[in-house]
Design a protein around this motif. Sequence first.
Motif, PDB file in Angstrom:
ATOM      1  N   GLN A  45       0.823  -1.209   0.000  1.00 22.39           N
ATOM      2  CA  GLN A  45       0.000   0.000   0.000  1.00 22.39           C
ATOM      3  C   GLN A  45       0.858   1.261   0.000  1.00 22.39           C
ATOM      4  N   ALA A  46       1.904   1.272   0.819  1.00 24.45           N
ATOM      5  CA  ALA A  46       2.788   2.443   0.878  1.00 24.45           C
ATOM      6  C   ALA A  46       3.513   2.642  -0.449  1.00 24.45           C
ATOM      7  N   MET A  48       2.555   1.637  -3.442  1.00 23.47           N
ATOM      8  CA  MET A  48       1.608   2.096  -4.471  1.00 23.47           C
ATOM      9  C   MET A  48       1.279   3.569  -4.298  1.00 23.47           C
ATOM     10  N   SER A  49       1.115   3.999  -3.066  1.00 24.77           N
ATOM     11  CA  SER A  49       0.829   5.405  -2.806  1.00 24.77           C
ATOM     12  C   SER A  49       1.971   6.285  -3.307  1.00 24.77           C
ATOM     13  N   GLN A  50       3.199   5.886  -3.007  1.00 21.43           N
ATOM     14  CA  GLN A  50       4.330   6.689  -3.454  1.00 21.43           C
ATOM     15  C   GLN A  50       4.563   6.552  -4.953  1.00 21.43           C
ATOM     16  N   ALA A  52       2.284   6.476  -7.117  1.00 24.84           N
ATOM     17  CA  ALA A  52       1.310   7.389  -7.730  1.00 24.84           C
ATOM     18  C   ALA A  52       1.849   8.806  -7.850  1.00 24.84           C
ATOM     19  N   THR A  53       2.783   9.191  -6.984  1.00 22.95           N
ATOM     20  CA  THR A  53       3.388  10.528  -7.091  1.00 22.95           C
ATOM     21  C   THR A  53       4.773  10.487  -7.720  1.00 22.95           C
ATOM     22  N   TRP A 156       9.724   5.205  -0.424  1.00 23.14           N
ATOM     23  CA  TRP A 156       9.782   4.183  -1.465  1.00 23.14           C
ATOM     24  C   TRP A 156      10.274   4.870  -2.723  1.00 23.14           C
TER      25      TRP A 156
END
Length: 164
Positions: A45-46, A48-50, A52-53, A156
């Motif tokens: 999850q972490a 994927m979140s990073q 995305a940016t 990440w």
Amino acid sequence: MSRPNLRLRTVIVAVLVVALLAAAAADVVLTLRVRERDRVSAAEQAAMSQAATRLPTLLSYSSKTLDHDLDAAVASTTGSFRDDYRTVLEQQVRPNAQGARLTTVASVDGLAVVSGDADRVVVLAFLTQTTTEGSRDPQSSATRVEATLDRVGDAWLVSDLKPV
């Protein structure tokens, strides 16, 4: 108490002790597996979140803010990929962006985890890149990349990027 009853009780107690030890061992193993699965899930999850940016940062730039954009892109990478990516940016992206007054904006349309563990996650990213050359109309294209992200401290960072 007779000898056969004492032996039977001893056997029953021994079987119960072995059963309790086996149940305790199974509980420990299951607990460890759940904790590891939770760690991997949190890492995915972490990452994927990073992603995305970080992916838009890696793939977006403007000839007007090129130094800042390329520095931000390199800062989103790690490992040997950082050096390789910096070389591509300096030898290909910078001359093309400056010469043709390019602006490229990448956006993430979707992400999915391909594989992962607590320190490395591979994601499949669906991207749209819109490029404008000078005053011409923007051109958009869809692309897919497989990005590997490694945990570096609390961040990440991208350690590999491949078109798919």
